[in-house]
Design a protein around this motif. Structure first.
Motif, PDB file in Angstrom:
ATOM      1  N   ARG A 100       2.675   4.603 -14.193  1.00 12.62           N
ATOM      2  CA  ARG A 100       1.801   3.788 -13.060  1.00 12.62           C
ATOM      3  C   ARG A 100       2.144   2.680 -13.335  1.00 12.62           C
ATOM      4  O   ARG A 100       2.454   1.630 -11.966  1.00 12.62           O
ATOM      5  CB  ARG A 100       0.231   3.211 -13.477  1.00 12.62           C
ATOM      6  N   ASN A 119       0.803  -1.025   0.096  1.00 11.80           N
ATOM      7  CA  ASN A 119      -0.171   0.052   0.137  1.00 11.80           C
ATOM      8  C   ASN A 119       0.910   0.789  -0.060  1.00 11.80           C
ATOM      9  O   ASN A 119       0.280   1.753  -0.859  1.00 11.80           O
ATOM     10  CB  ASN A 119      -0.881  -0.044   1.292  1.00 11.80           C
ATOM     11  N   ALA A 120       2.331   1.173   0.660  1.00  9.63           N
ATOM     12  CA  ALA A 120       2.923   2.416   0.668  1.00  9.63           C
ATOM     13  C   ALA A 120       4.136   3.065  -0.862  1.00  9.63           C
ATOM     14  O   ALA A 120       3.681   3.917  -0.554  1.00  9.63           O
ATOM     15  CB  ALA A 120       3.761   2.392   2.070  1.00  9.63           C
ATOM     16  N   ALA A 159       2.568   1.892  -3.550  1.00  9.62           N
ATOM     17  CA  ALA A 159       1.836   1.857  -5.034  1.00  9.62           C
ATOM     18  C   ALA A 159       1.395   3.201  -4.356  1.00  9.62           C
ATOM     19  O   ALA A 159       0.716   4.176  -3.184  1.00  9.62           O
ATOM     20  CB  ALA A 159      -0.087   1.548  -4.904  1.00  9.62           C
ATOM     21  N   PRO A 160       1.800   4.100  -6.220  1.00 11.28           N
ATOM     22  CA  PRO A 160       1.967   5.473  -5.996  1.00 11.28           C
ATOM     23  C   PRO A 160      -0.256   6.164  -5.730  1.00 11.28           C
ATOM     24  O   PRO A 160      -0.689   5.933  -6.082  1.00 11.28           O
ATOM     25  CB  PRO A 160       2.327   6.086  -7.167  1.00 11.28           C
ATOM     26  N   THR A 161      -0.488   6.937  -4.815  1.00  8.10           N
ATOM     27  CA  THR A 161      -2.037   7.039  -4.971  1.00  8.10           C
ATOM     28  C   THR A 161      -1.759   8.218  -6.298  1.00  8.10           C
ATOM     29  O   THR A 161      -1.639   8.591  -6.721  1.00  8.10           O
ATOM     30  CB  THR A 161      -1.968   8.137  -3.996  1.00  8.10           C
ATOM     31  N   ASP A 162      -3.357   8.358  -6.649  1.00 10.34           N
ATOM     32  CA  ASP A 162      -3.827   9.360  -7.738  1.00 10.34           C
ATOM     33  C   ASP A 162      -3.359  10.862  -7.426  1.00 10.34           C
ATOM     34  O   ASP A 162      -2.577  11.211  -8.472  1.00 10.34           O
ATOM     35  CB  ASP A 162      -5.172   9.674  -7.708  1.00 10.34           C
ATOM     36  N   ALA A 163      -2.624  11.121  -6.447  1.00  8.86           N
ATOM     37  CA  ALA A 163      -2.434  12.285  -5.747  1.00  8.86           C
ATOM     38  C   ALA A 163      -1.242  12.404  -6.349  1.00  8.86           C
ATOM     39  O   ALA A 163      -0.259  13.676  -7.366  1.00  8.86           O
ATOM     40  CB  ALA A 163      -2.710  13.506  -4.927  1.00  8.86           C
ATOM     41  N   ASP A 164       0.188  11.457  -6.118  1.00 12.13           N
ATOM     42  CA  ASP A 164       1.054  11.168  -6.317  1.00 12.13           C
ATOM     43  C   ASP A 164       1.689  11.272  -7.166  1.00 12.13           C
ATOM     44  O   ASP A 164       2.535  11.673  -8.094  1.00 12.13           O
ATOM     45  CB  ASP A 164       1.635  10.685  -5.537  1.00 12.13           C
ATOM     46  N   ASP A 219      -0.339  12.028 -10.774  1.00  6.37           N
ATOM     47  CA  ASP A 219      -0.795  13.378 -11.339  1.00  6.37           C
ATOM     48  C   ASP A 219       0.662  14.586 -10.866  1.00  6.37           C
ATOM     49  O   ASP A 219       0.872  15.160 -11.873  1.00  6.37           O
ATOM     50  CB  ASP A 219      -1.989  14.144 -10.691  1.00  6.37           C
TER      51      ASP A 219
END
Length: 163
Positions: free
Chosen positions: A68, A18-19, A21-26, A28
Motif C-alpha cells: 500500500r 486515481n489511476a 492508486a491501487p484498488t483494494d481488489a488489486d 488483495d
C-alpha cells in the motif's frame, strides 16, 4: 484561459493519481500472489496464503501495508529475507548457503540407492554342498564323529537331540 488550463491540469493530476492508486481488489491480488511465493514460518510446508497461523496473518498484514505504501514485490521479499532468511522463500536462490535445500533430496536418493545396491551385491550366493574333507574338518572342529553320508541325502546335519 489560465483558469481553464489550471482546471485541466487539476483534472489530469486527479485522473493520474486515481489511476496510480491501487484498488483494494488489486492490492488483495498482489498480496495473495506474493503470499503464495512465501513460506509460513510456523507451518513450514504451507504458503503464507494458505496458513491461518497468527504469524502468517501478521506477515500478510505487513505485506499489505508495504504494498500500500508503494513497495515493489521484490522489495517486500528482500525485507522478509533479511528478517527471516532464505527459508521464507518457497524457491530460495541457488547459492552455497542453499545448496543443501536444492541438492539434498537428490543426494539422499543417491545414498539410498547405493545402500540398496551394496546390500544386494553382498547377499550370500548359494553355497555348494560340503565334500568329504570339509565334513571331516567340520566334525573335528565340533568334536563329533563325522556323519555318515547316504546316497540320497542332501548334505544336512543330523537333527539335534533334546538335552
Amino acid at each position: 484561459m489560465r483558469r481553464h488550463a489550471f482546471a485541466c491540469g487539476v483534472m489530469v493530476f486527479a485522473l493520474h493519481a486515481n489511476a496510480a492508486a491501487p484498488t483494494d481488489a488489486d492490492l488483495d491480488a498482489r498480496v495473495h500472489a506474493l503470499s503464495e511465493q512465501l513460506r509460513c514460518l510456523v507451518c513450514q510446508n504451507q504458503t503464507l496464503a494458505d496458513s491461518n497461523a497468527e504469524l502468517a496473518v501478521d506477515l500478510r498484514r505487513q505485506i499489505r501495508e508495504q504494498l500500500r505504501q508503494g513497495a515493489s514485490d521484490e522489495a517486500v521479499k528482500q525485507y522478509l529475507v533479511q528478517r527471516y532468511g532464505d527459508f521464507v522463500l518457497y524457491k530460495p536462490p541457488l547459492k552455497p548457503m542453499t545448496w543443501l535445500l536444492w541438492f539434498g533430496p537428490l543426494l539422499l536418493l543417491m545414498v539410498v540407492l547405493a545402500a540398496l545396491w551394496r546390500a544386494r551385491s553382498r547377499r550370500a550366493a548359494p553355497t555348494a554342498p560340503l565334500d568329504d574333507a570339509e565334513r571331516r574338518r567340520l566334525a573335528e572342529l565340533l568334536d563329533e564323529p563325522p556323519p555318515q553320508r547316504s546316497s540320497h541325502s542332501i548334505d544336512t546335519l543330523p537333527p539335534l537331540s533334546p538335552p
